[in-house]
Design an enzyme around this catalytic site. Structure first.
Site, short mmCIF file in Angstrom:
data_model
loop_
_atom_site.label_atom_id
_atom_site.label_comp_id
_atom_site.label_asym_id
_atom_site.label_seq_id
_atom_site.Cartn_x
_atom_site.Cartn_y
_atom_site.Cartn_z
N HIS A 118 -8.62 49.81 -64.80
CA HIS A 118 -9.74 48.75 -63.36
C HIS A 118 -9.78 50.24 -62.53
O HIS A 118 -11.20 49.29 -62.18
CB HIS A 118 -8.77 47.34 -63.14
CG HIS A 118 -7.58 47.12 -62.06
ND1 HIS A 118 -6.59 47.44 -62.64
CD2 HIS A 118 -7.47 47.76 -61.09
CE1 HIS A 118 -5.21 47.46 -61.31
NE2 HIS A 118 -6.42 47.75 -60.55
N ASP A 148 -4.07 48.66 -69.67
CA ASP A 148 -4.43 49.18 -68.32
C ASP A 148 -3.94 50.28 -67.50
O ASP A 148 -3.97 50.75 -66.09
CB ASP A 148 -3.54 47.93 -66.77
CG ASP A 148 -4.91 48.14 -65.74
OD1 ASP A 148 -5.86 49.01 -66.15
OD2 ASP A 148 -5.10 47.84 -64.60
N SER A 222 -3.43 50.41 -56.87
CA SER A 222 -3.20 50.42 -58.37
C SER A 222 -3.12 51.63 -58.87
O SER A 222 -4.25 52.79 -58.35
CB SER A 222 -4.73 49.69 -57.93
OG SER A 222 -4.28 48.20 -58.58
#
Length: 463
Positions: A118, A148, A222
């Site tokens: 993402h 992911d 992230s």
């Protein structure tokens, strides 16, 4: 007189012996009692594993900040003005730059970098900034949207600092960890916490199995590193659990063993190779056990075995309770996935299960995920492969390979080969998802199915 002297001597000797015995027995016992009491007290007050040495994270932090990078995602969109178009007939639009940021982890000295899918999704330009402020253009090597994870590559004239992968299976709940990343564009930020849980599944239909930690993770973290106190990678920070979008208690990381396997698959095969047992079912608890009529309240209850799967070939059947896969104890489907996520098709695992109160262990060869199929409500379903995805322009869906449903049989030519997109309000990500959605329905209950036929026509069915 002689008699009196003898009597006096005997009395003195008796007194001395009595006094000596008292000293030897009573006071010595009191001393022992005091020592035992002190030792017992110290065992309750002694700190366990919390010495100053164990709480020194400086070495681990110094390692990690050099192999964690800042990732910049740049994309462009065309912004139009409808009023200008209507009044002046103006056509076209203005290019507007959109920038997203995150973190990444260097995993090789020649510039391979792991981050989250993402973080790099829809990027037209990717830019990586190292801890020494050097900036590089990056190219996307491959992604795995289900877990992911994305793999990037930068070209550098010098050897880069990189992380070593720790064995995430050895991570223990309560172990100290550090989260390293770039939250809110603040480079080289380190936070500390403990592992709160393992094999955490955040969605009913998810194949993910996260490490949960209370180390503070915020937007921008992230793709960053979750490391142990040796500075070794144990996970890739992926998401937070929050009502506000900022850290409020827990964060989640893809385990390093899973990350390493995904990277190796992308580099060797160009995509991720997933193996499955070929079973469906659910975890046991007090309520589920009562409903199923079983005594065990722990383990994974097998409700269906896929035809032709490794599980069927090894003799697993409905009603078996899986309690261990290889050496990992199984309490939920996430525990099974935690093992399988590091395996490939045709790999073999040892499955230990209970049947009629007896423990049994069998070897099971994993099947390829794309070949997994099942039949339910007269529909034979299978996961779509890469060819189907390209043909239909989809990245998810479940294919109808055969129709044995009497009511739908007349429409078989139109429906067979079509792709189911959703069942009710459930996205049809794979066969397990669809089967679970249909399984929860009673025999007389109907459900809405959205699909696309092999000719590209959108249909809505009630089955």
């Amino acid at each position: 007189m002689k008699k009196f002297s003898s009597l006096l001597l005997v009395s003195l000797l008796s007194g001395a012996m009595t006094l000596g015995g008292y000293k030897l027995l009573v006071e010595n016992n009191d001393s022992k009692k005091s020592i035992i009491t002190d030792a017992a007290a110290s065992s309750y007050t002694r700190p366990v594993g919390l010495t100053a040495e164990n709480l020194d994270f400086t070495e681990a932090a110094d390692k990690a900040v050099h192999y964690v990078v800042h990732v910049k995602n740049v994309s462009y969109r065309t912004v139009t003005n409808p009023i200008m178009e209507f009044i002046y007939g103006y056509r076209g639009g203005q290019q507007q730059e959109q920038v997203g940021t995150g973190s990444g982890v260097i995993i090789s000295e020649d510039g391979y970098i792991v981050t989250n899918n993402h973080v790099v999704k829809d990027a037209q330009d990717l830019e990586v900034t190292l801890n020494n402020k050097k900036v590089y253009k990056a190219k996307l090597v491959g992604t795995d949207s289900k877990m992911d994870i994305a793999l990037l590559k930068i070209d550098s004239d010098e050897k880069l600092p990189y992380t070593t992968f720790a064995n995430s299976d050895n991570v223990k709940v309560g172990e100290w960890v550090l989260a390293v990343g770039n939250p809110y564009n603040l480079n080289s930020t380190v936070t500390a916490g403990i592992v709160s849980a393992k094999a955490r599944n955040l969605g009913e239909n998810s194949i993910q199995s996260f490490i949960q930690t209370d180390a503070a993770v915020n937007p921008g973290n992230s793709g960053g590193a979750l490391v142990n106190t040796n500075g070794e990678l144990i996970g890739i920070n992926t998401m937070i659990s929050s009502m506000t979008g900022s850290y409020v208690g827990y964060s989640f990381a893809v385990p390093s063993n899973v990350t390493k396997k995904i990277v190796e698959d992308i580099m060797e095969f160009g995509n991720v190779q997933r193996g499955i047992l070929g079973i469906e079912g659910g975890e046991l608890n007090a309520a589920a056990s009562k409903e199923l009529g079983v005594n065990d309240t722990n383990g994974f209850y097998v409700n269906r075995v896929s035809k032709g799967s490794g599980a069927e070939k090894s003799g697993l059947k409905k009603g078996d309770i899986i309690v261990k896969v290889d050496e990992a104890a199984i309490a939920s489907y996430a525990d099974i996935q935690n093992v399988l996520n590091t395996k490939r098709p045709n790999d073999q695992v040892k499955v230990t299960f209970k049947r009629d109160g007896k423990l049994m262990t069998v070897p099971v060869s994993l099947s390829k995920n794309d070949t997994f199929s099942t039949e339910i409500k007269g529909l034979k379903l299978e996961n779509i492969d890469a060819t189907d995805k390209r043909s239909f322009g989809l990245n998810y869906g479940v294919k109808i390979s055969e129709i044995n449903n009497g009511r739908l049989k007349p429409y078989a030519d139109d429906l067979e080969g079509g792709i189911i997109l959703s069942i009710g309000n459930v996205k049809a990500t794979n066969v397990e998802t669809v089967s679970r959605a249909l399984e929860n329905l009673g025999e007389d209950q109907s459900v809405q199915v959205d699909m696309i036929t092999k000719n590209g026509q959108r249909l809505r069915l009630i089955i």
